[in-house]
Design a protein around this motif. Structure first.
Motif, PDB file in Angstrom:
ATOM      1  N   ARG A 251      22.690 -23.952 -43.599  1.00  0.00           N
ATOM      2  CA  ARG A 251      21.972 -22.694 -43.389  1.00  0.00           C
ATOM      3  C   ARG A 251      22.931 -21.497 -43.354  1.00  0.00           C
ATOM      4  O   ARG A 251      22.598 -20.406 -43.810  1.00  0.00           O
ATOM      5  CB  ARG A 251      21.138 -22.763 -42.113  1.00  0.00           C
ATOM      6  CG  ARG A 251      19.953 -23.743 -42.236  1.00  0.00           C
ATOM      7  CD  ARG A 251      18.989 -23.263 -43.306  1.00  0.00           C
ATOM      8  NE  ARG A 251      17.880 -24.142 -43.532  1.00  0.00           N
ATOM      9  CZ  ARG A 251      16.769 -24.186 -42.791  1.00  0.00           C
ATOM     10  NH1 ARG A 251      16.645 -23.392 -41.735  1.00  0.00           N
ATOM     11  NH2 ARG A 251      15.792 -24.998 -43.100  1.00  0.00           N
ATOM     12  N   LYS A 257      16.202 -19.096 -43.867  1.00  0.00           N
ATOM     13  CA  LYS A 257      15.692 -18.902 -42.509  1.00  0.00           C
ATOM     14  C   LYS A 257      14.434 -19.735 -42.289  1.00  0.00           C
ATOM     15  O   LYS A 257      13.707 -20.034 -43.227  1.00  0.00           O
ATOM     16  CB  LYS A 257      15.374 -17.429 -42.268  1.00  0.00           C
ATOM     17  CG  LYS A 257      16.523 -16.465 -42.564  1.00  0.00           C
ATOM     18  CD  LYS A 257      17.699 -16.680 -41.629  1.00  0.00           C
ATOM     19  CE  LYS A 257      18.807 -15.666 -41.899  1.00  0.00           C
ATOM     20  NZ  LYS A 257      20.004 -15.894 -41.044  1.00  0.00           N
ATOM     21  N   GLY A 258      14.178 -20.067 -41.048  1.00  0.00           N
ATOM     22  CA  GLY A 258      12.952 -20.774 -40.714  1.00  0.00           C
ATOM     23  C   GLY A 258      13.074 -22.263 -40.941  1.00  0.00           C
ATOM     24  O   GLY A 258      13.965 -22.738 -41.655  1.00  0.00           O
TER      25      GLY A 258
END
Length: 374
Positions: A251, A257-258
């Protein structure tokens, strides 16, 4: 290790143009063709390299957890699963309100090998081609392809871009159905045929793996009497949330994101209980195709066994991830955990953990045995 290209394609590069006489031979050429990506740098074999168990061996900013795109910059968010033994994957289906099985990719969104083959060329962070017409135009640059498509699909195949694109995926799928992808010649297979003996440690691992009394492995990774494969593919192709944590390194590198919704990201699934579930992968060649889990969060196969074992023990030492020396990270999606499956069976001591790893090493195809650690 790559199959020999047909004489037709070899001759087409230097002499008269010949058409291949089989769909499999055409698919082989397409599987290795980097010209089907935007910058002509990436083929199916780039992320599914037959030299290393049909996974991606390239190092990236995030290690080998995810793949680098054709643009040299984009990084995916899921690891490239092995293409080996994928031919036995059943069609995607919902078994009941909270159970699903089959389909390609980690979330089952593609139908069959051909459906999977059609995805990467058009994915902007993978092979990056803008549309099917652009891929077909690349195909048409190769006189051998033009002749082969006509011979195998009829002269009219080039009149319709969608039809030509689908023909390409059918050919790749035909190649992926050949024994090159599924030789069933591991030490385990040779043991079943009476050709070799397992070591005492490997035999202990086999007994543990196949017994529901001692482990939970075979609840998802064993499919005896399979209507799909005569031999054991070591997966039931179902979907479970096992509590895999976020891969923070990935990431940080790709900026995504998420949470990864897993099966809930499949456009044909809209049930909340699907969130966080991923398809059970084959254990064929598992010892040489790390890193592990859908996001490559674990580097070592022994770590994976310990991760499962943490659900069955109160031992504080077993609640530490040996790769980080910190407590196991929380699940990316804590809902819908497969509690029954994860807590089935007793805790394992080091001897049994090591035996399971030793047994899983016996599932390595013979041509990859040199990749195993001593």
């Amino acid at each position: 290790m790559r199959p020999l290209l047909t004489a037709a394609f070899l001759a087409a590069t230097t002499g008269p143009v010949f058409a291949t006489d089989t769909l499999e031979a055409l698919g082989e050429a397409l599987f290795f063709d980097v010209n089907l990506s935007k910058n002509r740098t990436q083929s199916c074999a780039t992320c599914h390299d037959p030299e290393v168990g049909f996974v991606d061996p390239r190092e990236t900013e995030a290690g080998r957890a995810v793949s680098l795109g054709d643009d040299g910059e984009s990084l995916g968010d899921r690891t490239a699963p092995t293409a080996a033994y994928a031919m036995f994957t059943p069609s995607f289906e919902q078994l009941d309100k909270t159970a699903w099985r089959g389909g390609m990719f980690w979330d089952g969104r593609a139908a069959g090998l051909a459906g999977q083959a059609g995805g990467p060329p058009l994915n902007p962070i993978e092979m990056g081609m803008p549309d099917k017409a652009s891929v077909v135009a690349r195909l048409a640059e190769n006189d051998a392809y033009v002749a082969s498509f006509k011979a195998l699909f009829g002269d009219a195949i080039w009149d319709d871009d969608t039809a030509a694109y689908d023909a390409m995926t059918q050919a790749i799928a035909a190649f992926e159905r050949t024994p090159f992808f599924a030789p069933f010649d591991s030490k385990y297979d040779r043991f079943l045929r009476g050709e070799v003996d397992l070591s005492p440690q490997e035999e202990l691992g086999r007994v543990l793996f196949t017994s529901e009394q001692f482990t939970n492995c075979n609840l998802c990774h064993q499919l005896r009497m399979s209507p799909i494969a005569q031999d054991e593919p070591f997966t039931n192709y179902e979907y479970h949330n096992i509590g895999t944590p976020v891969n923070k390194a990935v990431r940080a590198a790709n900026g995504v994101k998420g949470p990864d919704l897993g099966l809930l990201a499949n456009p044909d699934v809209d049930t909340a209980s699907a969130g966080g579930r991923f398809k059970v992968p084959t254990l064929r060649n598992v010892a040489v195709t790390g890193p592990y889990m859908h996001n490559g969060v674990f580097e070592d196969l022994r770590t994976v066994v310990l991760f499962y074992n943490k659900y069955n023990t109160l031992d504080k030492a077993r609640q530490i991830n040996p790769e980080t020396n910190k407590p196991w990270a929380m699940p990316e999606i804590p809902q819908n955990l497969a509690v029954d499956e994860l807590t089935h069976g007793p805790a394992l001591d080091d001897k049994r953990v090591d035996a399971l790893v030793a047994f899983m090493k016996t599932l390595t195809d013979q041509r990859y045995e040199h990749l195993l650690e001593d």
